[in-house]
Design a protein around this motif. Sequence first.
Motif, PDB file in Angstrom:
ATOM      1  N   MET A  78      93.762  26.186  44.155  1.00 37.09           N
ATOM      2  CA  MET A  78      94.558  27.211  44.795  1.00 37.09           C
ATOM      3  C   MET A  78      93.644  28.390  45.137  1.00 37.09           C
ATOM      4  O   MET A  78      92.651  28.605  44.458  1.00 37.09           O
ATOM      5  N   PRO A  79      93.988  29.158  46.149  1.00 39.49           N
ATOM      6  CA  PRO A  79      93.158  30.315  46.517  1.00 39.49           C
ATOM      7  C   PRO A  79      93.277  31.432  45.483  1.00 39.49           C
ATOM      8  O   PRO A  79      94.272  31.542  44.775  1.00 39.49           O
ATOM      9  N   LEU A  80      92.250  32.252  45.410  1.00 42.49           N
ATOM     10  CA  LEU A  80      92.213  33.362  44.466  1.00 42.49           C
ATOM     11  C   LEU A  80      93.398  34.300  44.643  1.00 42.49           C
ATOM     12  O   LEU A  80      93.868  34.889  43.676  1.00 42.49           O
ATOM     13  N   THR A  81      93.922  34.431  45.839  1.00 42.46           N
ATOM     14  CA  THR A  81      95.058  35.329  46.091  1.00 42.46           C
ATOM     15  C   THR A  81      96.316  34.898  45.338  1.00 42.46           C
ATOM     16  O   THR A  81      97.215  35.703  45.160  1.00 42.46           O
ATOM     17  N   MET A  82      96.395  33.661  44.895  1.00 40.98           N
ATOM     18  CA  MET A  82      97.562  33.163  44.158  1.00 40.98           C
ATOM     19  C   MET A  82      97.462  33.443  42.660  1.00 40.98           C
ATOM     20  O   MET A  82      98.401  33.182  41.921  1.00 40.98           O
ATOM     21  N   THR A  83      96.340  33.990  42.205  1.00 31.14           N
ATOM     22  CA  THR A  83      96.132  34.285  40.791  1.00 31.14           C
ATOM     23  C   THR A  83      96.721  35.655  40.470  1.00 31.14           C
ATOM     24  O   THR A  83      96.503  36.611  41.197  1.00 31.14           O
ATOM     25  N   ALA A  84      97.466  35.745  39.386  1.00 27.01           N
ATOM     26  CA  ALA A  84      98.110  37.005  38.998  1.00 27.01           C
ATOM     27  C   ALA A  84      97.133  37.923  38.268  1.00 27.01           C
ATOM     28  O   ALA A  84      96.139  37.459  37.704  1.00 27.01           O
ATOM     29  N   ALA A  85      97.439  39.198  38.264  1.00 26.07           N
ATOM     30  CA  ALA A  85      96.618  40.176  37.550  1.00 26.07           C
ATOM     31  C   ALA A  85      96.583  39.838  36.062  1.00 26.07           C
ATOM     32  O   ALA A  85      97.587  39.452  35.476  1.00 26.07           O
ATOM     33  N   GLY A  86      95.402  39.930  35.481  1.00 23.92           N
ATOM     34  CA  GLY A  86      95.232  39.623  34.066  1.00 23.92           C
ATOM     35  C   GLY A  86      94.826  38.193  33.788  1.00 23.92           C
ATOM     36  O   GLY A  86      94.413  37.873  32.676  1.00 23.92           O
ATOM     37  N   GLU A  87      94.934  37.314  34.766  1.00 26.97           N
ATOM     38  CA  GLU A  87      94.579  35.910  34.577  1.00 26.97           C
ATOM     39  C   GLU A  87      93.089  35.689  34.766  1.00 26.97           C
ATOM     40  O   GLU A  87      92.446  36.341  35.580  1.00 26.97           O
ATOM     41  N   SER A  88      92.555  34.732  34.014  1.00 27.32           N
ATOM     42  CA  SER A  88      91.171  34.301  34.180  1.00 27.32           C
ATOM     43  C   SER A  88      91.171  32.952  34.878  1.00 27.32           C
ATOM     44  O   SER A  88      92.120  32.185  34.749  1.00 27.32           O
ATOM     45  N   ALA A  89      90.115  32.693  35.634  1.00 25.80           N
ATOM     46  CA  ALA A  89      90.015  31.427  36.361  1.00 25.80           C
ATOM     47  C   ALA A  89      88.545  31.065  36.537  1.00 25.80           C
ATOM     48  O   ALA A  89      87.660  31.905  36.375  1.00 25.80           O
ATOM     49  N   THR A  90      88.310  29.808  36.876  1.00 25.33           N
ATOM     50  CA  THR A  90      86.970  29.326  37.174  1.00 25.33           C
ATOM     51  C   THR A  90      86.905  29.012  38.657  1.00 25.33           C
ATOM     52  O   THR A  90      87.804  28.360  39.192  1.00 25.33           O
ATOM     53  N   ILE A  91      85.845  29.453  39.316  1.00 22.69           N
ATOM     54  CA  ILE A  91      85.688  29.204  40.745  1.00 22.69           C
ATOM     55  C   ILE A  91      85.351  27.733  40.951  1.00 22.69           C
ATOM     56  O   ILE A  91      84.388  27.215  40.383  1.00 22.69           O
ATOM     57  N   ARG A  92      86.151  27.066  41.756  1.00 27.88           N
ATOM     58  CA  ARG A  92      85.953  25.636  42.051  1.00 27.88           C
ATOM     59  C   ARG A  92      85.172  25.425  43.347  1.00 27.88           C
ATOM     60  O   ARG A  92      84.379  24.503  43.456  1.00 27.88           O
ATOM     61  N   ARG A  93      85.454  26.285  44.356  1.00 27.31           N
ATOM     62  CA  ARG A  93      84.809  26.116  45.665  1.00 27.31           C
ATOM     63  C   ARG A  93      84.847  27.433  46.414  1.00 27.31           C
ATOM     64  O   ARG A  93      85.785  28.200  46.283  1.00 27.31           O
ATOM     65  N   VAL A  94      83.794  27.694  47.185  1.00 25.60           N
ATOM     66  CA  VAL A  94      83.742  28.864  48.053  1.00 25.60           C
ATOM     67  C   VAL A  94      83.652  28.356  49.484  1.00 25.60           C
ATOM     68  O   VAL A  94      82.730  27.615  49.834  1.00 25.60           O
TER      69      VAL A  94
END
Length: 69
Positions: A1-17
């Motif tokens: 999913m795109p970074l814009t779908m991530t909520a504030a406070g959440e951590s994520a790992t970048i899969r693709r740029v």
Amino acid sequence: MPLTMTAAGESATIRRVGGNAEVKRHLENLGFVEGSNITVVSVSGGNVIVNVKESRIAISKEMANRIMV
């Protein structure tokens, strides 16, 4: 999913740029590389502020849509 779908406070790992070579290089220079962990600080109107490699970076909605997490 795109970074814009991530909520504030959440951590994520970048899969693709995505994007053309120039855009990818710019984002990689900012620290957005595949496999990096990021934390979303805030989202305002689609624009995103994230913690990347101990730095706080603000990016536009268009750039954030190119980063898949």
